[in-house]
Scaffold this motif. Structure first.
Motif, short mmCIF file in Angstrom:
data_model
loop_
_atom_site.label_atom_id
_atom_site.label_comp_id
_atom_site.label_asym_id
_atom_site.label_seq_id
_atom_site.Cartn_x
_atom_site.Cartn_y
_atom_site.Cartn_z
N SER A 1 0.83 -1.21 0.00
CA SER A 1 0.00 0.00 0.00
C SER A 1 0.86 1.26 0.00
CB SER A 1 -0.92 0.00 1.22
OG SER A 1 -1.59 1.23 1.36
N GLU A 2 1.89 1.26 0.84
CA GLU A 2 2.77 2.43 0.94
C GLU A 2 3.49 2.69 -0.38
OE1 GLU A 2 6.55 4.53 1.56
OE2 GLU A 2 6.32 2.41 1.05
N ARG A 3 3.95 1.62 -1.03
CA ARG A 3 4.68 1.78 -2.30
C ARG A 3 3.75 2.20 -3.44
NH1 ARG A 3 7.96 3.86 -3.33
NH2 ARG A 3 7.37 4.84 -1.39
N ALA A 4 2.57 1.61 -3.48
CA ALA A 4 1.62 2.00 -4.52
C ALA A 4 1.22 3.46 -4.37
CB ALA A 4 0.38 1.10 -4.47
N THR A 5 1.00 3.87 -3.13
CA THR A 5 0.62 5.26 -2.85
C THR A 5 1.79 6.21 -3.12
OG1 THR A 5 -0.97 4.57 -1.18
CG2 THR A 5 -0.20 6.84 -1.07
N GLY A 6 2.99 5.82 -2.68
CA GLY A 6 4.15 6.69 -2.82
C GLY A 6 4.64 6.83 -4.25
N SER A 7 4.44 5.79 -5.05
CA SER A 7 4.93 5.83 -6.44
C SER A 7 3.89 6.43 -7.36
CB SER A 7 5.30 4.42 -6.90
OG SER A 7 6.34 3.91 -6.11
N SER A 8 2.67 5.93 -7.29
CA SER A 8 1.55 6.55 -7.97
C SER A 8 1.79 6.70 -9.46
CB SER A 8 1.26 7.90 -7.32
OG SER A 8 0.13 8.49 -7.88
N ALA A 9 1.01 7.59 -10.06
CA ALA A 9 1.07 7.81 -11.50
C ALA A 9 2.38 8.46 -11.92
CB ALA A 9 -0.10 8.67 -11.94
N TRP A 10 3.09 9.09 -10.99
CA TRP A 10 4.34 9.75 -11.38
C TRP A 10 5.36 8.71 -11.84
CZ3 TRP A 10 9.38 9.31 -10.12
CH2 TRP A 10 9.72 8.66 -8.94
N PHE B 1 11.94 -5.46 -2.45
CA PHE B 1 11.59 -6.24 -3.64
C PHE B 1 10.78 -5.39 -4.62
CE2 PHE B 1 8.22 -8.76 -5.70
CZ PHE B 1 9.00 -9.59 -6.50
N TRP B 2 9.72 -4.74 -4.13
CA TRP B 2 8.83 -3.96 -5.00
C TRP B 2 9.60 -2.82 -5.68
CZ3 TRP B 2 6.86 0.66 -6.37
CH2 TRP B 2 5.61 0.70 -7.01
N SER B 3 10.40 -2.09 -4.91
CA SER B 3 11.10 -0.94 -5.45
C SER B 3 12.12 -1.35 -6.51
CB SER B 3 11.81 -0.17 -4.32
OG SER B 3 10.87 0.31 -3.38
N THR B 4 12.85 -2.42 -6.25
CA THR B 4 13.86 -2.87 -7.20
C THR B 4 13.24 -3.25 -8.54
OG1 THR B 4 15.24 -3.71 -5.38
CG2 THR B 4 15.72 -4.52 -7.60
N ILE B 5 12.20 -4.06 -8.50
CA ILE B 5 11.55 -4.53 -9.73
C ILE B 5 10.84 -3.38 -10.44
CG2 ILE B 5 9.81 -6.06 -10.69
CD1 ILE B 5 12.28 -7.49 -9.65
N ILE C 1 -4.51 3.38 -13.90
CA ILE C 1 -5.61 4.03 -13.17
C ILE C 1 -5.52 3.68 -11.69
CG2 ILE C 1 -8.11 4.28 -13.01
CD1 ILE C 1 -6.90 5.31 -15.61
N ALA C 2 -5.09 2.44 -11.40
CA ALA C 2 -4.94 2.01 -10.00
C ALA C 2 -3.98 2.92 -9.25
CB ALA C 2 -4.45 0.56 -9.96
N ALA C 3 -2.87 3.26 -9.91
CA ALA C 3 -1.88 4.11 -9.26
C ALA C 3 -2.47 5.46 -8.88
CB ALA C 3 -0.69 4.31 -10.20
N GLY D 1 -1.11 -2.12 -5.92
CA GLY D 1 0.34 -2.23 -5.91
C GLY D 1 0.82 -3.46 -6.65
N ILE D 2 0.10 -4.56 -6.49
CA ILE D 2 0.43 -5.79 -7.22
C ILE D 2 0.23 -5.59 -8.71
CG2 ILE D 2 -0.28 -8.19 -7.61
CD1 ILE D 2 -0.85 -8.38 -4.61
N LEU D 3 -0.87 -4.93 -9.08
CA LEU D 3 -1.15 -4.69 -10.49
C LEU D 3 -0.11 -3.76 -11.11
CD1 LEU D 3 -3.13 -5.47 -12.66
CD2 LEU D 3 -4.60 -3.58 -11.97
N MET D 4 0.32 -2.76 -10.37
CA MET D 4 1.39 -1.89 -10.85
C MET D 4 2.67 -2.69 -11.07
SD MET D 4 0.83 1.43 -8.37
CE MET D 4 2.37 2.21 -8.86
N LEU D 5 2.98 -3.58 -10.14
CA LEU D 5 4.18 -4.41 -10.26
C LEU D 5 4.12 -5.28 -11.51
CD1 LEU D 5 6.82 -5.23 -8.77
CD2 LEU D 5 5.51 -7.05 -7.68
N LEU D 6 2.95 -5.86 -11.78
CA LEU D 6 2.78 -6.68 -12.97
C LEU D 6 2.96 -5.85 -14.24
CD1 LEU D 6 -0.31 -8.88 -11.97
CD2 LEU D 6 2.05 -9.62 -12.21
#
Length: 484
Positions: free
Chosen positions: A49-58, A280-284, A333-335, A189-194
Motif C-alpha cells: 500500500s505504501e509503495r503503490a501510494t508513494g509511487s503513484s502515476a508519477w 523487492f517492490w522498489s527494485t523490480i 488508473i490504479a496508481a 500495488g500488485i497490479l502496478m508491479l505486474l
C-alpha cells in the motif's frame, strides 16, 4: 471490438476493488479503526500500500516519460526515490511504530505535536493548514491524471472520466476508511508491479526480434541521452543530479499518506516483513519503469508519441492483446486512485482529528466523528474534482508543490524531532511555515528551473528549524527519551 475488451477488463478491475470496499464497510467501525485499522493489518500489505501510494502515476506516467525524453541520466530519479523509500522503512518505521503506541496518535500532525510539551495546538493548526491546502490540490492532480489517461485510451469526455474516478475514490474511502484504502491499495500495488514487469519483457523481446539497439538509439538521439550524467560536467552536472535525486529527501516521514503506514504497524516482525517487501517492490518496479522509457524510445523514436507521459499507455495498447491491455491499463488508473484515496484519508484525518478534536478541543463521540469524516470525504473529493477542472497544467505543477511543501518540509520536522535533542516547538513551527512560504516563492519564480524546490525547501526548512530552536528553546526537554 478491441476497445470493448479493454473496457471490459477495466470494468472488471473496478468492480473487484469496489467489492473489497463494500466488504470492509460491513465491519463495525470506530475512530481508531477508521483512521489506522486498529494496527491489525499485515506488514506486507502495508508495504504494498505504501509503495503503490508513494509511487503513484508519477512512476507509471511521469518517470517512464521522463526516461523516454532524457535517457540514461533519468536513473538518478529512480535511485533517489527507491533509496529514500527503503531507508525510511529500515531507519524510521520502527521509531514511528514505537512512538505511535506510546501516544496513540492517529495522524502525522498529532504524532509530531505529541513529542512536544509546548505549542501543541499551534503545531496541529499549522500542520493541518499546510497539509489540507496542498492535498486538496494534490487530489485534483490525481483526478486530472486519471481523466487524462481514460480520455487518451477511449476518447471519452475528460470531465466524465474525471467524475468516474472521483466517484470510485469517494466510495472506497467512504465505506471502509483506512482498512479499505490499504487493502485496495495492496491490490493496486500488485497490479502496478505486474505492469512494470510484463511490458519491459515484451518490449525487450520486440527490440531483440526487430534487431534494434538501445545503445545505438540513445547515441543517435543525441543530447546526452547515452550518458549517465546527461553529458554534463561541473556545476551543470551537480544541478542535474540534485534535481533528479531530490525525491530522496521527501521520503523521511514527511508524506502523511505514507507515514500512516508506519504508524499502523503492529510489531517489529511486521516491520521487517514490510521492509523486505518494499526492497523487492522498489527494485523490480523502478527497474521496469526505467526500461520502459528506454525501450519505448528504441521502438518508436523520439517523436513516436505526442505526449511523452503517454508512452506506457501507448506501449500497452500496441504490444499486448486487448484483454491484457485492459488489465495493465487498470494498473495505471490504479496508481492514480491509490494516491487519491490515501490523500482523501489524510485530509479527513487532518480536519476531524487535528483541527476539530485536537486544535479546537471539541469533544465528539466516535460515531459523530465517523459521520463528519464521511461528510469530509465527499466535500474534499468534490473540491478536488473542481481543481482538476481548473487547469490543464495542474498535474505537474501541484505534484511539485506538494512534494516540497509537505513531503520535504515534514521530513525535516521528523528527522530533527527524532535525532536532535535541542529541537524546540517554535523550531517546528518555523520549519513548517518556512517550508510553506519557500515552496510557494521558489516554484513561482525562475529559481525552480535552476534548483528544484524539492531540494531547496528541505534545506531552507532545515536552516529555519535549527536557528529558531536555538533562539527559542523549550524550557525543558520535550522529546521522548526512547526516540533519542
Amino acid at each position: 471490438m478491441g476497445n470493448g475488451i479493454i473496457l471490459m477488463g477495466m470494468v472488471t478491475y473496478f468492480l473487484i476493488i469496489l467489492g473489497m470496499g463494500l466488504y470492509f464497510s460491513r465491519v463495525e467501525m470506530n475512530r481508531e479503526k477508521y483512521m489506522l485499522g486498529e494496527r491489525k493489518i499485515p506488514g506486507w500489505v502495508l508495504a504494498f500500500s505504501e509503495r503503490a501510494t508513494g509511487s503513484s502515476a508519477w512512476l507509471l506516467l511521469g518517470f517512464t516519460g521522463f526516461t523516454f525524453a532524457t535517457g540514461l541520466s533519468a536513473i538518478w530519479m529512480a535511485v533517489g526515490s527507491a533509496l529514500g523509500a527503503i531507508i525510511a522503512w529500515v531507519w524510521l518505521a520502527k521509531k514511528f511504530m514505537i512512538k505511535t503506541k506510546e501516544n496513540n496518535a492517529l495522524t502525522l500532525p498529532a504524532f509530531i505535536a505529541d513529542m512536544f510539551d509546548h505549542n501543541r495546538k499551534m503545531i496541529l493548526l499549522t500542520s493541518t493548514i499546510v497539509i489540507v491546502l496542498f492535498f486538496i490540490f494534490y487530489l485534483g492532480a490525481q483526478i486530472a491524471g486519471a481523466g487524462k489517461t481514460l480520455h487518451e485510451t477511449f476518447g471519452w469526455n475528460p470531465i466524465l472520466t474525471m467524475f468516474i474516478c472521483t466517484l470510485v475514490m469517494i466510495i472506497l474511502t467512504f465505506w471502509g476508511g483506512f482498512t479499505s484504502v490499504v487493502w485496495t491499495d495492496m491490490v493496486q500495488g500488485i497490479l502496478m508491479l505486474l505492469t512494470l514487469t510484463i511490458i519491459p519483457i515484451i518490449a525487450l523481446y520486440q527490440v531483440y526480434s526487430q534487431d534494434l539497439s538501445i545503445v545505438d538509439t540513445l547515441a543517435e538521439t543525441g543530447q546526452g541521452m547515452n550518458s549517465w550524467t546527461g553529458g554534463l560536467t561541473g556545476i551543470a552536472l551537480g544541478v542535474l543530479f540534485f534535481n533528479n535525486f531530490s525525491y530522496f529527501f521527501g521520503y523521511f516521514g514527511g508524506q502523511p499518506q505514507l507515514s500512516t503506514r508506519f504508524m499502523a504497524l503492529k510489531n517489529d516482525r511486521e516491520r521487517k516483513v514490510g521492509t523486505l517487501t518494499v526492497v523487492f517492490w522498489s527494485t523490480i518496479s523502478f527497474t521496469g519503469a526505467f526500461l520502459i522509457g528506454l525501450t519505448g524510445l528504441t521502438l518508436y523514436g523520439s517523436n513516436g508519441v505526442d505526449d511523452v507521459e503517454m508512452i506506457l499507455p501507448h506501449m500497452v495498447l500496441d504490444l499486448t492483446p486487448a484483454w491484457l491491455a485492459g488489465i495493465l491499463l487498470s494498473g495505471i488508473i490504479a496508481a492514480i486512485i491509490t494516491t487519491g484515496d490515501s490523500q482523501l484519508m489524510v485530509v479527513v484525518s487532518s480536519i476531524n482529528e487535528d483541527l476539530i478534536r485536537g486544535t479546537f478541543g471539541i469533544k465528539l463521540s466516535d460515531q459523530t466523528l465517523l459521520r463528519y469524516s464521511k461528510i469530509t470525504v465527499v466535500v474534499a473529493s468534490l473540491l478536488g474534482f473542481v481543481m482538476a477542472l481548473a487547469t490543464e497544467s495542474l498535474v505537474l505543477l501541484i505534484v511539485s508543490w506538494a512534494w516540497g511543501g509537505v513531503g520535504n518540509t515534514f521530513s525535516v520536522v521528523i528527522l530533527l524531532a527524532f535525532f536532535w535533542k535541542k529541537y524546540s516547538s517554535i523550531g517546528v513551527l518555523a520549519t513548517i511555515i518556512s517550508g510553506l512560504v519557500s515552496t510557494i516563492i521558489w516554484i513561482s519564480t525562475p529559481l525552480d528551473a535552476l534548483i528544484t524546490s524539492r531540494f531547496s525547501t528541505f534545506v531552507i526548512a532545515l536552516i529555519f528549524g535549527v536557528i529558531f530552536s536555538f533562539i527559542f528553546p523549550d524550557k525543558k526537554p520535550t522529546l521522548n527519551a526512547s526516540l533519542k
